[in-house]
Enzyme design. Structure first.
Site, PDB file in Angstrom:
ATOM      1  N   ASP A   1       0.852  -1.203   0.000  1.00 51.33           N
ATOM      2  CA  ASP A   1       0.000   0.000   0.000  1.00 51.33           C
ATOM      3  C   ASP A   1       0.882   1.246   0.000  1.00 51.33           C
ATOM      4  O   ASP A   1       1.887   1.317   0.714  1.00 51.33           O
ATOM      5  CB  ASP A   1      -0.918  -0.015   1.233  1.00 51.33           C
ATOM      6  CG  ASP A   1      -2.091   0.929   1.089  1.00 51.33           C
ATOM      7  OD1 ASP A   1      -3.235   0.460   0.988  1.00 51.33           O
ATOM      8  OD2 ASP A   1      -1.848   2.167   1.084  1.00 51.33           O
ATOM      9  N   ILE A   2       0.487   2.241  -0.792  1.00 53.11           N
ATOM     10  CA  ILE A   2       1.263   3.476  -0.930  1.00 53.11           C
ATOM     11  C   ILE A   2       1.195   4.317   0.356  1.00 53.11           C
ATOM     12  O   ILE A   2       2.067   5.159   0.600  1.00 53.11           O
ATOM     13  CB  ILE A   2       0.737   4.277  -2.150  1.00 53.11           C
ATOM     14  CG1 ILE A   2       1.789   5.197  -2.715  1.00 53.11           C
ATOM     15  CG2 ILE A   2      -0.553   4.999  -1.846  1.00 53.11           C
ATOM     16  CD1 ILE A   2       1.440   5.749  -4.083  1.00 53.11           C
TER      17      ILE A   2
ATOM     18  N   ASN B   1     -12.960  -3.351   2.627  1.00 52.49           N
ATOM     19  CA  ASN B   1     -13.906  -2.247   2.772  1.00 52.49           C
ATOM     20  C   ASN B   1     -14.859  -2.271   1.575  1.00 52.49           C
ATOM     21  O   ASN B   1     -14.409  -2.390   0.427  1.00 52.49           O
ATOM     22  CB  ASN B   1     -13.159  -0.909   2.814  1.00 52.49           C
ATOM     23  CG  ASN B   1     -12.277  -0.778   4.043  1.00 52.49           C
ATOM     24  OD1 ASN B   1     -12.649  -1.215   5.125  1.00 52.49           O
ATOM     25  ND2 ASN B   1     -11.099  -0.180   3.883  1.00 52.49           N
TER      26      ASN B   1
ATOM     27  N   GLY C   1     -15.307   3.090   3.963  1.00 58.65           N
ATOM     28  CA  GLY C   1     -13.897   3.393   3.775  1.00 58.65           C
ATOM     29  C   GLY C   1     -13.321   2.962   2.446  1.00 58.65           C
ATOM     30  O   GLY C   1     -12.115   3.094   2.226  1.00 58.65           O
ATOM     31  N   GLN C   2     -14.163   2.450   1.525  1.00 55.77           N
ATOM     32  CA  GLN C   2     -13.610   2.046   0.223  1.00 55.77           C
ATOM     33  C   GLN C   2     -13.355   3.288  -0.632  1.00 55.77           C
ATOM     34  O   GLN C   2     -14.240   4.125  -0.804  1.00 55.77           O
ATOM     35  CB  GLN C   2     -14.570   1.087  -0.507  1.00 55.77           C
ATOM     36  CG  GLN C   2     -13.950   0.543  -1.792  1.00 55.77           C
ATOM     37  CD  GLN C   2     -14.825  -0.497  -2.488  1.00 55.77           C
ATOM     38  OE1 GLN C   2     -15.965  -0.742  -2.078  1.00 55.77           O
ATOM     39  NE2 GLN C   2     -14.285  -1.091  -3.530  1.00 55.77           N
ATOM     40  N   SER C   3     -12.134   3.415  -1.114  1.00 56.99           N
ATOM     41  CA  SER C   3     -11.782   4.563  -1.955  1.00 56.99           C
ATOM     42  C   SER C   3     -11.376   4.144  -3.360  1.00 56.99           C
ATOM     43  O   SER C   3     -11.404   4.963  -4.277  1.00 56.99           O
ATOM     44  CB  SER C   3     -10.655   5.376  -1.303  1.00 56.99           C
ATOM     45  OG  SER C   3      -9.503   4.582  -1.123  1.00 56.99           O
TER      46      SER C   3
ATOM     47  N   HIS D   1     -10.351  -5.346  -3.150  1.00 55.79           N
ATOM     48  CA  HIS D   1      -9.006  -5.632  -2.636  1.00 55.79           C
ATOM     49  C   HIS D   1      -9.095  -6.074  -1.186  1.00 55.79           C
ATOM     50  O   HIS D   1      -9.940  -5.597  -0.427  1.00 55.79           O
ATOM     51  CB  HIS D   1      -8.087  -4.415  -2.765  1.00 55.79           C
ATOM     52  CG  HIS D   1      -8.689  -3.128  -2.295  1.00 55.79           C
ATOM     53  ND1 HIS D   1      -9.588  -2.404  -3.053  1.00 55.79           N
ATOM     54  CD2 HIS D   1      -8.545  -2.447  -1.137  1.00 55.79           C
ATOM     55  CE1 HIS D   1      -9.966  -1.330  -2.385  1.00 55.79           C
ATOM     56  NE2 HIS D   1      -9.347  -1.333  -1.217  1.00 55.79           N
TER      57      HIS D   1
ATOM     58  N   HIS E   1      -7.063  -5.922   2.171  1.00 51.00           N
ATOM     59  CA  HIS E   1      -5.933  -5.348   2.912  1.00 51.00           C
ATOM     60  C   HIS E   1      -5.347  -6.452   3.793  1.00 51.00           C
ATOM     61  O   HIS E   1      -6.093  -7.177   4.472  1.00 51.00           O
ATOM     62  CB  HIS E   1      -6.396  -4.230   3.845  1.00 51.00           C
ATOM     63  CG  HIS E   1      -6.935  -3.008   3.166  1.00 51.00           C
ATOM     64  ND1 HIS E   1      -6.190  -1.870   2.981  1.00 51.00           N
ATOM     65  CD2 HIS E   1      -8.161  -2.746   2.649  1.00 51.00           C
ATOM     66  CE1 HIS E   1      -6.940  -0.942   2.380  1.00 51.00           C
ATOM     67  NE2 HIS E   1      -8.139  -1.453   2.171  1.00 51.00           N
TER      68      HIS E   1
HETATM   69  P1  AMP Z   1      -9.737   1.333   0.363  1.00 49.09           P
HETATM   70  O1  AMP Z   1      -9.766   2.706   1.003  1.00 49.09           O
HETATM   71  O2  AMP Z   1     -10.175   0.206   1.221  1.00 49.09           O
HETATM   72  O3  AMP Z   1     -10.451   1.372  -0.989  1.00 49.09           O
HETATM   73  O4  AMP Z   1      -8.200   1.023   0.057  1.00 49.09           O
HETATM   74  C1  AMP Z   1      -7.515   1.589  -1.022  1.00 49.09           C
HETATM   75  C2  AMP Z   1      -6.064   1.573  -0.662  1.00 49.09           C
HETATM   76  O5  AMP Z   1      -5.324   1.784  -1.850  1.00 49.09           O
HETATM   77  C3  AMP Z   1      -5.649   2.674   0.320  1.00 49.09           C
HETATM   78  O6  AMP Z   1      -5.095   2.066   1.495  1.00 49.09           O
HETATM   79  C4  AMP Z   1      -4.608   3.477  -0.461  1.00 49.09           C
HETATM   80  O7  AMP Z   1      -3.547   3.918   0.336  1.00 49.09           O
HETATM   81  C5  AMP Z   1      -4.159   2.484  -1.502  1.00 49.09           C
HETATM   82  N1  AMP Z   1      -3.631   3.052  -2.730  1.00 49.09           N
HETATM   83  C6  AMP Z   1      -4.145   4.063  -3.456  1.00 49.09           C
HETATM   84  N2  AMP Z   1      -3.387   4.287  -4.554  1.00 49.09           N
HETATM   85  C7  AMP Z   1      -2.366   3.387  -4.508  1.00 49.09           C
HETATM   86  C8  AMP Z   1      -1.239   3.124  -5.349  1.00 49.09           C
HETATM   87  N3  AMP Z   1      -1.010   3.822  -6.478  1.00 49.09           N
HETATM   88  N4  AMP Z   1      -0.388   2.133  -4.977  1.00 49.09           N
HETATM   89  C9  AMP Z   1      -0.603   1.435  -3.849  1.00 49.09           C
HETATM   90  N5  AMP Z   1      -1.644   1.629  -3.021  1.00 49.09           N
HETATM   91  C10 AMP Z   1      -2.514   2.602  -3.340  1.00 49.09           C
END
Ligand code: AMP
Ligand code: ZN
Length: 117
Positions: free
Chosen positions: A32-33, A90, A96-98, A103, A105
């Site tokens: 994760d970034i 999420n 909390g899904q963004s 995916h 975690h």
């Molecule tokens: P969620 O909020 O559950 O949808 O998780 C999305 C995750 O993706 C978050 O923890 C972000 O930090 C991660 N994320 C977003 N962009 C990237 C990226 N380019 N490389 C790796 N992780 C990312």
């Protein structure tokens, strides 16, 4: 099937760089970034599924099981399995899904409180 607007489909396609932790014919895992624990990896299917809400029992049971057993293998390989690790999916913005490509975690390397926020 991939989605050209999807960030994680772009990572699968190699169009956006990621630190790969594991991959096979069905899934990809990368760090994760914005890590929330010393080890924080995301396990994603190569197939674009927007969220757990869109997953179907008839099409995706095996794939979802594969994501979870891969998560456990990755936790083991990264050395966080002995002390315990957490897997989180999420689903939906309010939870909390963004990124709308399903995916898992995988978090570990520190104590993790319960309940989550
Ligand atoms: P969620 O909020 O559950 O949808 O998780 C999305 C995750 O993706 C978050 O923890 C972000 O930090 C991660 N994320 C977003 N962009 C990237 C990226 N380019 N490389 C790796 N992780 C990312
Ligand atoms: Zn996608």
């Amino acid at each position: 099937m991939s989605n050209s607007d999807c960030l994680f489909c772009k990572i699968i396609a190699g169009q956006i760089p990621a630190k790969i932790a594991y991959q096979d014919d069905k899934c990809l895992a990368f760090h994760d970034i914005n890590p929330q624990a010393p080890t924080h990896v995301l396990v994603i299917p190569r197939e674009h599924i927007a969220s757990l809400k869109e997953a179907s029992a008839s099409l995706h049971n095996e794939l979802l099981g594969h994501l979870l057993t891969s998560a456990a293998k990755i936790a083991s390989d990264l050395g966080i399995a002995e002390d315990g690790f957490r897997t989180v999916i999420n689903t939906g913005a309010k939870a909390g899904q963004s990124v709308f490509h399903i995916h898992v975690h995988v978090l570990g390397g520190r104590g993790l409180a319960w309940p989550p926020g």
